[in-house]
Design a protein around this motif. Structure first.
Motif, PDB file in Angstrom:
ATOM      1  N   ALA A  10      11.592 -18.525-125.896  1.00  0.00           N
ATOM      2  CA  ALA A  10      11.517 -17.248-126.608  1.00  0.00           C
ATOM      3  C   ALA A  10      10.713 -16.229-125.836  1.00  0.00           C
ATOM      4  N   ALA A  11       9.650 -16.693-125.174  1.00  0.00           N
ATOM      5  CA  ALA A  11       8.779 -15.766-124.454  1.00  0.00           C
ATOM      6  C   ALA A  11       9.472 -15.130-123.262  1.00  0.00           C
ATOM      7  N   VAL A  12      10.399 -15.852-122.648  1.00  0.00           N
ATOM      8  CA  VAL A  12      11.064 -15.313-121.464  1.00  0.00           C
ATOM      9  C   VAL A  12      12.438 -14.741-121.784  1.00  0.00           C
ATOM     10  N   HIS A  13      12.792 -14.674-123.058  1.00  0.00           N
ATOM     11  CA  HIS A  13      14.097 -14.148-123.446  1.00  0.00           C
ATOM     12  C   HIS A  13      14.215 -12.661-123.124  1.00  0.00           C
ATOM     13  N   SER A  14      15.338 -12.246-122.551  1.00  0.00           N
ATOM     14  CA  SER A  14      15.643 -10.845-122.242  1.00  0.00           C
ATOM     15  C   SER A  14      14.545 -10.178-121.428  1.00  0.00           C
ATOM     16  N   PRO A  15      14.251 -10.642-120.237  1.00  0.00           N
ATOM     17  CA  PRO A  15      13.230  -9.988-119.423  1.00  0.00           C
ATOM     18  C   PRO A  15      13.629  -8.577-119.083  1.00  0.00           C
ATOM     19  N   ALA A  16      12.620  -7.691-118.898  1.00  0.00           N
ATOM     20  CA  ALA A  16      12.903  -6.274-118.680  1.00  0.00           C
ATOM     21  C   ALA A  16      13.718  -6.043-117.422  1.00  0.00           C
ATOM     22  N   ASN A  17      13.453  -6.852-116.355  1.00  0.00           N
ATOM     23  CA  ASN A  17      14.144  -6.586-115.116  1.00  0.00           C
ATOM     24  C   ASN A  17      15.607  -7.000-115.137  1.00  0.00           C
ATOM     25  N   ALA A  18      16.072  -7.629-116.237  1.00  0.00           N
ATOM     26  CA  ALA A  18      17.473  -8.001-116.348  1.00  0.00           C
ATOM     27  C   ALA A  18      18.282  -6.945-117.085  1.00  0.00           C
ATOM     28  N   ALA A  19      17.626  -5.905-117.608  1.00  0.00           N
ATOM     29  CA  ALA A  19      18.330  -4.883-118.385  1.00  0.00           C
ATOM     30  C   ALA A  19      19.223  -4.044-117.482  1.00  0.00           C
ATOM     31  N   LEU A  20      20.420  -3.738-117.962  1.00  0.00           N
ATOM     32  CA  LEU A  20      21.363  -2.882-117.259  1.00  0.00           C
ATOM     33  C   LEU A  20      21.700  -1.698-118.150  1.00  0.00           C
ATOM     34  N   VAL A  21      21.954  -0.553-117.534  1.00  0.00           N
ATOM     35  CA  VAL A  21      22.156   0.687-118.274  1.00  0.00           C
ATOM     36  C   VAL A  21      23.629   1.094-118.218  1.00  0.00           C
ATOM     37  N   SER A  22      24.197   1.405-119.365  1.00  0.00           N
ATOM     38  CA  SER A  22      25.541   1.975-119.445  1.00  0.00           C
ATOM     39  C   SER A  22      25.463   3.262-120.267  1.00  0.00           C
ATOM     40  N   PHE A  23      26.095   4.333-119.772  1.00  0.00           N
ATOM     41  CA  PHE A  23      25.970   5.630-120.433  1.00  0.00           C
ATOM     42  C   PHE A  23      27.158   6.508-120.083  1.00  0.00           C
ATOM     43  N   THR A  24      27.272   7.627-120.827  1.00  0.00           N
ATOM     44  CA  THR A  24      28.223   8.691-120.506  1.00  0.00           C
ATOM     45  C   THR A  24      27.489  10.016-120.560  1.00  0.00           C
ATOM     46  N   GLY A  25      27.557  10.776-119.460  1.00  0.00           N
ATOM     47  CA  GLY A  25      27.039  12.133-119.418  1.00  0.00           C
ATOM     48  C   GLY A  25      28.205  13.098-119.536  1.00  0.00           C
ATOM     49  N   ASP A  26      28.296  13.781-120.666  1.00  0.00           N
ATOM     50  CA  ASP A  26      29.477  14.583-120.997  1.00  0.00           C
ATOM     51  C   ASP A  26      29.092  16.050-121.165  1.00  0.00           C
ATOM     52  N   GLY A  27      29.812  16.947-120.497  1.00  0.00           N
ATOM     53  CA  GLY A  27      29.544  18.376-120.634  1.00  0.00           C
ATOM     54  C   GLY A  27      30.784  19.132-121.044  1.00  0.00           C
ATOM     55  N   ASN A  28      30.595  20.322-121.629  1.00  0.00           N
ATOM     56  CA  ASN A  28      31.734  21.185-121.946  1.00  0.00           C
ATOM     57  C   ASN A  28      31.286  22.627-122.112  1.00  0.00           C
ATOM     58  N   PHE A  29      32.233  23.536-121.847  1.00  0.00           N
ATOM     59  CA  PHE A  29      32.029  24.966-122.037  1.00  0.00           C
ATOM     60  C   PHE A  29      32.701  25.404-123.339  1.00  0.00           C
TER      61      PHE A  29
ATOM     62  N   THR B 215      35.316  29.485-110.224  1.00  0.00           N
ATOM     63  CA  THR B 215      35.300  28.489-111.306  1.00  0.00           C
ATOM     64  C   THR B 215      33.970  27.749-111.374  1.00  0.00           C
ATOM     65  N   LEU B 216      33.631  27.336-112.583  1.00  0.00           N
ATOM     66  CA  LEU B 216      32.594  26.337-112.825  1.00  0.00           C
ATOM     67  C   LEU B 216      33.303  25.105-113.379  1.00  0.00           C
ATOM     68  N   THR B 217      33.126  23.955-112.730  1.00  0.00           N
ATOM     69  CA  THR B 217      33.827  22.737-113.136  1.00  0.00           C
ATOM     70  C   THR B 217      32.828  21.633-113.446  1.00  0.00           C
ATOM     71  N   ILE B 218      32.913  21.093-114.646  1.00  0.00           N
ATOM     72  CA  ILE B 218      32.044  20.001-115.080  1.00  0.00           C
ATOM     73  C   ILE B 218      32.692  18.666-114.703  1.00  0.00           C
TER      74      ILE B 218
END
Length: 237
Positions: free
Chosen positions: A15-34, A69-72
């Motif tokens: 339990a103490a070693v479950h999900s260590p911080a250095n094993a975390a991976l990031v998934s995201f979406t950066g979305d823009g619009n005009f 043009t400005l393109t996102i």
């Protein structure tokens, strides 16, 4: 009892070693619009594509009758490792063609949204009320109100094992950015990127992990109590 004690101790360590911080991976979406162009004249006038990702500015150029043009570019990050500095989470590219029928001063809204799905869910967005000045050639054109101060209202985010911080603009290409104003010379191509730092931090244990830890502590405590009690009984005898 020695075997039971070993099992409980092993469960506690797991339990103490479950999900260590250095094993975390990031998934995201950066979305823009005009959206919402106002006060734009010229010929032809300003327009926004249906998906909201391209702003066609007023006027036309001598090159195939195209406008500036400005393109996102929307950014999708999947299983990005932590300890990344200046990782790109959003981008706008400005192609400033030498146009005629411009000399415009108009406004448009730019919204940037950031949505995390891993290692935990988080969402925020920021609205910029841009003022764009297409000056008479050959002077450079300007985008005002795209301020770093406004972007600072986005985040920082603390996910499960990852901190997302230091979100800021960085300019690449022919133009320049001073924290409040984006400038691009005639005929220039300039890209304004939104970048952030991903840093590993101590992860918050999940409910199942807390339950395992509590069970482990309780088991170890109970076994210690039994040993002490048995030792006292032998001494009394």
């Amino acid at each position: 009892m020695g075997k039971v004690f070993k099992i409980l101790t092993a469960g506690l360590l797991a339990a103490a070693v479950h999900s260590p911080a250095n094993a975390a991976l990031v998934s995201f979406t950066g979305d823009g619009n005009f959206s919402n162009v106002t006060n734009c004249g010229g010929g032809p006038s300003c327009s926004i594509t249906n998906n909201g990702n391209v702003l066609k500015m007023s006027g036309a150029s001598n090159y195939q009758n195209k406008p500036s043009t400005l393109t996102i570019t929307d950014i999708v990050g999947t299983n990005v490792p932590t300890d990344k500095n200046d990782y790109v989470i959003g981008k706008i590219t400005w192609v400033n063609l030498a146009t005629y029928n411009t000399d415009q001063n108009f406004n448009v809204n730019y919204t940037f949204s950031l949505n995390f799905t891993s290692p935990s869910n988080a969402f925020d967005s920021q609205l910029f009320n841009l003022n764009i000045q297409q000056t008479t050639n050959p002077s450079p054109d300007n985008v005002f109100n795209i301020t770093q101060a406004t972007l600072n209202n986005l985040g920082p985010f603390v996910l499960n094992g990852v901190k997302v911080s230091d979100i800021h603009f960085v300019e690449y290409g022919d133009g320049w950015y001073d924290g409040t104003k984006w400038v691009n010379p005639e005929g220039g191509t300039s890209t304004l990127k939104i970048v952030a730092d991903f840093t590993a931090v101590a992860a918050v244990p999940e409910p199942s992990t807390w339950a395992m830890m509590i069970l482990g502590f309780a088991g170890v405590g109970f076994m210690a109590y039994r040993r002490k009690r048995n030792g006292s009984a032998l001494t009394a005898a």
